[in-house]
Design a protein around this motif. Sequence first.
Motif, PDB file in Angstrom:
ATOM      1  N   CYS A   1       5.948  -6.304   1.095  1.00 13.14           N
ATOM      2  CA  CYS A   1       5.344  -5.166   1.792  1.00 13.14           C
ATOM      3  C   CYS A   1       5.749  -5.124   3.262  1.00 13.14           C
ATOM      4  O   CYS A   1       5.747  -4.068   3.871  1.00 13.14           O
ATOM      5  CB  CYS A   1       3.830  -5.257   1.652  1.00 13.14           C
ATOM      6  SG  CYS A   1       2.902  -3.991   2.502  1.00 13.14           S
ATOM      7  N   TRP A   2       6.127  -6.248   3.828  1.00 18.02           N
ATOM      8  CA  TRP A   2       6.470  -6.317   5.248  1.00 18.02           C
ATOM      9  C   TRP A   2       7.653  -5.433   5.594  1.00 18.02           C
ATOM     10  O   TRP A   2       7.947  -5.206   6.746  1.00 18.02           O
ATOM     11  CB  TRP A   2       6.737  -7.762   5.665  1.00 18.02           C
ATOM     12  CG  TRP A   2       7.439  -8.546   4.613  1.00 18.02           C
ATOM     13  CD1 TRP A   2       6.860  -9.359   3.678  1.00 18.02           C
ATOM     14  CD2 TRP A   2       8.830  -8.569   4.335  1.00 18.02           C
ATOM     15  NE1 TRP A   2       7.808  -9.875   2.843  1.00 18.02           N
ATOM     16  CE2 TRP A   2       9.031  -9.412   3.224  1.00 18.02           C
ATOM     17  CE3 TRP A   2       9.932  -7.953   4.914  1.00 18.02           C
ATOM     18  CZ2 TRP A   2      10.281  -9.659   2.687  1.00 18.02           C
ATOM     19  CZ3 TRP A   2      11.183  -8.200   4.377  1.00 18.02           C
ATOM     20  CH2 TRP A   2      11.342  -9.042   3.277  1.00 18.02           C
TER      21      TRP A   2
ATOM     22  N   CYS B   1      -0.750  -4.914   3.123  1.00 19.74           N
ATOM     23  CA  CYS B   1       0.081  -5.796   2.303  1.00 19.74           C
ATOM     24  C   CYS B   1      -0.776  -6.796   1.539  1.00 19.74           C
ATOM     25  O   CYS B   1      -1.864  -7.176   1.983  1.00 19.74           O
ATOM     26  CB  CYS B   1       1.074  -6.556   3.173  1.00 19.74           C
ATOM     27  SG  CYS B   1       2.276  -5.473   3.952  1.00 19.74           S
ATOM     28  N   LEU B   2      -0.239  -7.257   0.414  1.00 21.68           N
ATOM     29  CA  LEU B   2      -0.912  -8.264  -0.388  1.00 21.68           C
ATOM     30  C   LEU B   2      -1.026  -9.581   0.375  1.00 21.68           C
ATOM     31  O   LEU B   2      -2.072 -10.203   0.424  1.00 21.68           O
ATOM     32  CB  LEU B   2      -0.158  -8.468  -1.703  1.00 21.68           C
ATOM     33  CG  LEU B   2      -0.659  -9.572  -2.617  1.00 21.68           C
ATOM     34  CD1 LEU B   2      -2.083  -9.273  -3.076  1.00 21.68           C
ATOM     35  CD2 LEU B   2       0.249  -9.733  -3.815  1.00 21.68           C
TER      36      LEU B   2
ATOM     37  N   ASP C   1       1.346 -17.563  -2.865  1.00 13.70           N
ATOM     38  CA  ASP C   1       0.454 -17.722  -1.713  1.00 13.70           C
ATOM     39  C   ASP C   1       0.375 -16.419  -0.932  1.00 13.70           C
ATOM     40  O   ASP C   1       1.363 -15.955  -0.374  1.00 13.70           O
ATOM     41  CB  ASP C   1       0.983 -18.838  -0.810  1.00 13.70           C
ATOM     42  CG  ASP C   1      -0.005 -19.278   0.252  1.00 13.70           C
ATOM     43  OD1 ASP C   1      -0.885 -18.479   0.627  1.00 13.70           O
ATOM     44  OD2 ASP C   1       0.106 -20.425   0.715  1.00 13.70           O
ATOM     45  N   ALA C   2      -0.805 -15.853  -0.908  1.00 10.43           N
ATOM     46  CA  ALA C   2      -1.003 -14.586  -0.188  1.00 10.43           C
ATOM     47  C   ALA C   2      -1.598 -14.799   1.199  1.00 10.43           C
ATOM     48  O   ALA C   2      -1.807 -13.835   1.922  1.00 10.43           O
ATOM     49  CB  ALA C   2      -1.883 -13.644  -0.995  1.00 10.43           C
TER      50      ALA C   2
ATOM     51  N   CYS D   1       7.831  -2.243   4.696  1.00 11.32           N
ATOM     52  CA  CYS D   1       7.436  -0.839   4.558  1.00 11.32           C
ATOM     53  C   CYS D   1       6.335  -0.452   5.543  1.00 11.32           C
ATOM     54  O   CYS D   1       5.811  -1.288   6.271  1.00 11.32           O
ATOM     55  CB  CYS D   1       6.988  -0.551   3.129  1.00 11.32           C
ATOM     56  SG  CYS D   1       5.452  -1.373   2.670  1.00 11.32           S
ATOM     57  N   GLU D   2       5.971   0.804   5.525  1.00 13.22           N
ATOM     58  CA  GLU D   2       4.947   1.333   6.432  1.00 13.22           C
ATOM     59  C   GLU D   2       3.574   0.710   6.180  1.00 13.22           C
ATOM     60  O   GLU D   2       2.747   0.617   7.078  1.00 13.22           O
ATOM     61  CB  GLU D   2       4.840   2.862   6.288  1.00 13.22           C
ATOM     62  CG  GLU D   2       6.088   3.616   6.684  1.00 13.22           C
ATOM     63  CD  GLU D   2       7.178   3.577   5.608  1.00 13.22           C
ATOM     64  OE1 GLU D   2       6.856   3.525   4.397  1.00 13.22           O
ATOM     65  OE2 GLU D   2       8.356   3.566   5.999  1.00 13.22           O
ATOM     66  N   ARG D   3       3.335   0.281   4.933  1.00 13.93           N
ATOM     67  CA  ARG D   3       2.043  -0.332   4.610  1.00 13.93           C
ATOM     68  C   ARG D   3       1.784  -1.582   5.440  1.00 13.93           C
ATOM     69  O   ARG D   3       0.639  -1.922   5.713  1.00 13.93           O
ATOM     70  CB  ARG D   3       1.974  -0.654   3.123  1.00 13.93           C
ATOM     71  CG  ARG D   3       1.885   0.595   2.256  1.00 13.93           C
ATOM     72  CD  ARG D   3       1.921   0.306   0.753  1.00 13.93           C
ATOM     73  NE  ARG D   3       1.205  -0.864   0.373  1.00 13.93           N
ATOM     74  CZ  ARG D   3       1.688  -1.782  -0.481  1.00 13.93           C
ATOM     75  NH1 ARG D   3       2.887  -1.655  -1.001  1.00 13.93           N
ATOM     76  NH2 ARG D   3       0.953  -2.829  -0.799  1.00 13.93           N
ATOM     77  N   ALA D   4       2.854  -2.264   5.837  1.00 17.00           N
ATOM     78  CA  ALA D   4       2.689  -3.473   6.640  1.00 17.00           C
ATOM     79  C   ALA D   4       2.017  -3.144   7.965  1.00 17.00           C
ATOM     80  O   ALA D   4       1.106  -3.848   8.411  1.00 17.00           O
ATOM     81  CB  ALA D   4       4.032  -4.143   6.881  1.00 17.00           C
TER      82      ALA D   4
END
Length: 178
Positions: free
Chosen positions: A132-133, A143-144, A122-123, A135-138
């Motif tokens: 991803c939460w 994030c996915l 579930d995305a 890392c910086e991408r969050a």
Amino acid sequence: MTTAAPGYLLFYRTRDENGCFSNFSAHSFTADGRTWKTSEHYFQAMKFAGTPDLEEVARTGSPGEAARAGRDRSRPLRKDWEAVKEDVMRAALRAKFTQNGACYEALMATRGLFLVEHTVNDAYWGDGGDMCWTCERAAAGECLGKNRLGTLLTELRTELERDAVSDKPKKVSESSST
């Protein structure tokens, strides 16, 4: 308590340590004039408010059956579903966690942690499994998964903490003027 990174608590399966955070956990509650077997039953049934499909979904035996019935696209969703689905989830979570002492205590014990429904399944409600939460991408929104269930639980805990503070009796001053 299962933490993957400092400040985060992961949950998904009902049999795991943090299983009560799952919508599939067997914690019934009363809302909208009836008792619901699980928050999954409530959430899936509310997709069909005002129709006979609500009753059919509510009567399913397990949360998995409720989820399958709720995702059955031969049943027409209520027209405002996308606009109200998070409010429906908030109502389910508030009822479940305020009416079940063990769930309430488990939620309050997570103070200071951000809750994450960690699953590749579930995305939207979960993190999509990409972790991803952490890392910086969050922070950049890359994030996915959106982890909306974890976010709503974290928000509910904050609201309940605030309510607990405001509900405490005020100390009566021991000094009185004579």
